[in-house]
Enzyme design. Sequence first.
Site, PDB file in Angstrom:
ATOM      1  N   TRP A  10     -21.347 -16.983  14.391  1.00 35.92           N
ATOM      2  CA  TRP A  10     -21.179 -16.319  13.088  1.00 35.92           C
ATOM      3  C   TRP A  10     -21.813 -17.151  11.992  1.00 35.92           C
ATOM      4  CZ3 TRP A  10     -20.489 -11.590  14.021  1.00 35.92           C
ATOM      5  CH2 TRP A  10     -19.618 -11.146  15.020  1.00 35.92           C
ATOM      6  N   ASP A  50     -16.162 -18.410   5.373  1.00 31.94           N
ATOM      7  CA  ASP A  50     -15.869 -17.243   6.204  1.00 31.94           C
ATOM      8  C   ASP A  50     -14.535 -17.537   6.885  1.00 31.94           C
ATOM      9  OD1 ASP A  50     -15.630 -15.337   8.192  1.00 31.94           O
ATOM     10  OD2 ASP A  50     -17.635 -15.647   9.035  1.00 31.94           O
ATOM     11  N   LYS A  83      -8.999  -9.332  12.376  1.00 34.89           N
ATOM     12  CA  LYS A  83      -8.500 -10.374  13.255  1.00 34.89           C
ATOM     13  C   LYS A  83      -7.022 -10.664  12.982  1.00 34.89           C
ATOM     14  CE  LYS A  83     -12.778 -10.801  14.612  1.00 34.89           C
ATOM     15  NZ  LYS A  83     -13.822 -11.502  13.903  1.00 34.89           N
TER      16      LYS A  83
END
Length: 356
Positions: free
Chosen positions: A99, A166, A190
């Site tokens: 990511w 993030d 999540k």
Amino acid sequence: MKKHNFNPGPSILPQIAIDQTAEAVKNFAGTGLSLLEVSHRSKEVDAVNEEAMALFKELLDIPEGYKVLFLGGGASTQFFTIPYNLLETKAAYLVTGSWAKKATKEAKLFGEVVVLGSSEDKNFTYIPRGYDIPTDVDYFHITTNNTIYGTEIKEDLNSPVPLIADMSSDIFSRPMDVSKYGLIYGGAQKNLAPAGMTFVIVKEELLGKVSRPLPTMVDYRTHIKSSSMFNTPPVFAIFTALQTLKWLKDLGGLEAIEKVNQEKAKMLYDEIDRNKLFVSTVPDEKDRSLMNVCFVMTENYKDLEKEFQTFSSERGMVGIKGHRDVGGFRASLYNAMPIESVNALVSCMQDFEKLH
Ligand SMILES: *Cc1c(COP(=O)(O)O)cnc(C)c1O
């Protein structure tokens, strides 16, 4: 048989959040209509938005000067929205996983990117340390929890330039000092809500400084001005997020959930370290994620991987297959994962060891 949901994302949510959402899908706030078929500008949806926003700020203890946005597009859209809004000449990135790598790639479209550290040399099994953050960059971007590799930056770093994080997979997992960040973002699927909602916490004074023209939807100021209602927000996901936040508050907030998260992770890492069949993919304890626990079979038992996959799924374990880039297993222990499920996985690993 009871299912133990270790899915990495979308992932487990509190049962009460699911029940309340199911109810609202049938009859939302006494309107006689489904949550799925009402206007995002109705007073009932407006109340949901406002309450979700207020609880979001309260639980994270977000200081003055920061704005919270609930948007669409996923964390991946933020990979380019952030440099679009904030990168004038140069930005620094820490490359701790795929990511982070994807975020770095997008930033390069907007200016110079300095990579301060990367753990790619060891397949992202550690968090790089010992770098200096330059003061001539517009911001420094990190990924606090590396969902795929099971590493985590568990403290709020000190940075001389705006720190951007993030936090897709560890937001609301521990108390944090938001004032140390310039911007925090993530996909909600999540640890907070179903897919479809993206949260952004941004320090307002950082905006409006780049010289390039910004498309309306990309400009954070558009969404600040309209309280995330410039276009249709992800109403359904925001509703569930609100239920999750209420559950979290009732539990005692972030201090309380952090304790539980630490306990759950310790139970599982202790078993991995003890069990002769398994080994953690993250050797350094301080880098080990509390949210995603990655482990593989030890060298001598490599060929048992498939067998454990079957053995564990017969015992109700769901979603523990590791990401294809890591292999082995990954158990995600997000906030809503009960201790009993972690216990069940530990017992399953112990019983499997006895067979071999
Ligand atoms: C899942 C995840 C993403 C991608 O999120 P999308 O909402 O699917 O774009 C980005 N970063 C991290 C750390 C993630 O875990």
